[in-house]
Design a protein around this motif. Structure first.
Motif, PDB file in Angstrom:
ATOM      1  N   VAL A  38       0.844  -1.187   0.000  1.00  0.00           N
ATOM      2  CA  VAL A  38       0.000   0.000   0.000  1.00  0.00           C
ATOM      3  C   VAL A  38       0.884   1.244   0.000  1.00  0.00           C
ATOM      4  O   VAL A  38       1.870   1.313   0.730  1.00  0.00           O
ATOM      5  CB  VAL A  38      -0.917   0.014   1.236  1.00  0.00           C
ATOM      6  CG1 VAL A  38      -1.792   1.272   1.239  1.00  0.00           C
ATOM      7  CG2 VAL A  38      -1.789  -1.228   1.265  1.00  0.00           C
ATOM      8  N   THR A  39       0.548   2.223  -0.821  1.00  0.00           N
ATOM      9  CA  THR A  39       1.268   3.486  -0.841  1.00  0.00           C
ATOM     10  C   THR A  39       0.469   4.548  -0.087  1.00  0.00           C
ATOM     11  O   THR A  39      -0.673   4.323   0.312  1.00  0.00           O
ATOM     12  CB  THR A  39       1.494   3.962  -2.285  1.00  0.00           C
ATOM     13  OG1 THR A  39       0.210   4.257  -2.872  1.00  0.00           O
ATOM     14  CG2 THR A  39       2.203   2.897  -3.122  1.00  0.00           C
ATOM     15  N   ALA A  40       1.064   5.702   0.083  1.00  0.00           N
ATOM     16  CA  ALA A  40       0.364   6.808   0.751  1.00  0.00           C
ATOM     17  C   ALA A  40      -0.888   7.196  -0.014  1.00  0.00           C
ATOM     18  O   ALA A  40      -1.951   7.431   0.569  1.00  0.00           O
ATOM     19  CB  ALA A  40       1.295   8.004   0.883  1.00  0.00           C
ATOM     20  N   GLY A  68      -8.632  -3.120   9.043  1.00  0.00           N
ATOM     21  CA  GLY A  68      -9.633  -2.078   9.197  1.00  0.00           C
ATOM     22  C   GLY A  68     -10.972  -2.530   8.640  1.00  0.00           C
ATOM     23  O   GLY A  68     -11.076  -3.579   8.003  1.00  0.00           O
ATOM     24  N   VAL A  69     -12.005  -1.744   8.892  1.00  0.00           N
ATOM     25  CA  VAL A  69     -13.338  -2.003   8.350  1.00  0.00           C
ATOM     26  C   VAL A  69     -13.784  -0.755   7.606  1.00  0.00           C
ATOM     27  O   VAL A  69     -13.789   0.341   8.181  1.00  0.00           O
ATOM     28  CB  VAL A  69     -14.339  -2.359   9.468  1.00  0.00           C
ATOM     29  CG1 VAL A  69     -15.733  -2.551   8.883  1.00  0.00           C
ATOM     30  CG2 VAL A  69     -13.897  -3.613  10.212  1.00  0.00           C
ATOM     31  N   THR A 162     -13.877  -6.003   5.730  1.00  0.00           N
ATOM     32  CA  THR A 162     -12.592  -5.946   6.431  1.00  0.00           C
ATOM     33  C   THR A 162     -11.487  -5.831   5.401  1.00  0.00           C
ATOM     34  O   THR A 162     -11.431  -6.596   4.429  1.00  0.00           O
ATOM     35  CB  THR A 162     -12.374  -7.214   7.270  1.00  0.00           C
ATOM     36  OG1 THR A 162     -13.412  -7.306   8.251  1.00  0.00           O
ATOM     37  CG2 THR A 162     -11.028  -7.181   7.972  1.00  0.00           C
ATOM     38  N   VAL A 163     -10.606  -4.853   5.576  1.00  0.00           N
ATOM     39  CA  VAL A 163      -9.469  -4.674   4.673  1.00  0.00           C
ATOM     40  C   VAL A 163      -8.186  -5.004   5.416  1.00  0.00           C
ATOM     41  O   VAL A 163      -8.102  -4.852   6.638  1.00  0.00           O
ATOM     42  CB  VAL A 163      -9.417  -3.233   4.117  1.00  0.00           C
ATOM     43  CG1 VAL A 163     -10.657  -2.927   3.306  1.00  0.00           C
ATOM     44  CG2 VAL A 163      -9.245  -2.224   5.235  1.00  0.00           C
ATOM     45  N   PRO A 164      -7.168  -5.472   4.701  1.00  0.00           N
ATOM     46  CA  PRO A 164      -5.907  -5.850   5.344  1.00  0.00           C
ATOM     47  C   PRO A 164      -5.200  -4.645   5.954  1.00  0.00           C
ATOM     48  O   PRO A 164      -5.527  -3.490   5.668  1.00  0.00           O
ATOM     49  CB  PRO A 164      -5.091  -6.440   4.190  1.00  0.00           C
ATOM     50  CG  PRO A 164      -6.099  -6.808   3.151  1.00  0.00           C
ATOM     51  CD  PRO A 164      -7.177  -5.789   3.268  1.00  0.00           C
ATOM     52  N   PRO A 165      -4.195  -4.904   6.803  1.00  0.00           N
ATOM     53  CA  PRO A 165      -3.404  -3.812   7.374  1.00  0.00           C
ATOM     54  C   PRO A 165      -2.679  -3.029   6.288  1.00  0.00           C
ATOM     55  O   PRO A 165      -2.472  -3.518   5.178  1.00  0.00           O
ATOM     56  CB  PRO A 165      -2.408  -4.532   8.288  1.00  0.00           C
ATOM     57  CG  PRO A 165      -3.006  -5.874   8.542  1.00  0.00           C
ATOM     58  CD  PRO A 165      -3.794  -6.213   7.313  1.00  0.00           C
TER      59      PRO A 165
END
Length: 231
Positions: A38-40, A68-69, A162-165
């Motif tokens: 993941v980027t900014a 996260g959700v 739910t999304v990954p860290p």
């Protein structure tokens, strides 16, 4: 929050320097695959799905290794398919189609991020094409067994996923990115593209042992994608 607002598209003149852990350094050190990083800008896009993006970014900065959700329906919808069928869909999308948007895995399922409205349109398109979930398996002209359409879960307005860290997930079966968001405006497949992928996979013979694949073996840590084709 400046650790996640470090790229020039989100820097604000005169912003105070961040004195905590550098999340970009953490991402660079822990992630071997650029497709899964993941980027900014990608984090900003994800946070934009919530009513309070800056608060969401601040929470993620405090807990970058926690899932996260996020709500669906505004920035994206999500099509949730069994992992094996999802892998075959991605094979088609990357080998013969336009590629994919962000993709994650969670609890044996694959989450394909799609354009808002897909959750409402895709089931009706599949039904209209008589390719509804749970149909019987078939046999092609060569006698090869074809897979049936599995149960698709479509998450849209009023749903959350739910999304990954933000950082790479530990190998404990938790959610992880296969294709992580890396821009503020990622290309997302619509219902027509996903319909095409579903039908192509359902019409094709089931894979045999030893067949070539763009996916690694289960014991390998990296995922291989031609990310230069990402839009």
């Amino acid at each position: 929050m400046s650790a996640w607002l470090k790229d020039e598209t989100t820097l604000h003149p005169g912003a105070a320097p961040h004195h905590g852990v550098g999340l970009f350094a953490l991402l660079r050190d822990q992630c071997g695959s650029q497709a899964a990083q993941v980027t900014a800008a990608g984090a900003a896009w994800l946070a934009g799905a919530t009513p309070y993006p800056r608060s969401t970014l601040a929470q993620w900065e405090e807990r970058p290794t926690a899932p996260g959700v996020l709500p669906c329906g505004s920035a994206f919808d999500v099509v949730n398919v069994p992992a094996l069928f999802g892998r075959r869909m991605l094979e088609r999308l990357w080998a013969e189609g336009p590629g994919s948007g962000p993709v994650a895995t969670h609890r044996g399922r694959m989450l394909l991020f799609a354009t808002p409205g897909t959750a409402q349109r895709l089931p009706s398109l599949l039904s209209w094409e008589e390719w509804g979930p749970g149909g019987p398996e078939g046999v092609d002209e060569a006698g090869e067994r074809r897979g049936a359409m599995p149960s698709l879960l479509c998450h849209g307005t009023g749903d959350a996923v739910t999304v990954p860290p933000l950082t790479c997930a530990s190998p404990d079966g938790g959610p992880r990115w296969l294709v992580a968001p890396d821009t503020r405006s990622p290309w997302l497949p619509g219902p027509d593209v996903l319909l095409w992928a579903c039908v192509r996979v359902s019409r094709s013979p089931l894979p045999r042992a030893g067949d070539r694949t763009i996916f690694p073996r289960a014991d390998q840590g990296a995922n291989v994608y031609d990310v230069s084709r990402r839009r």
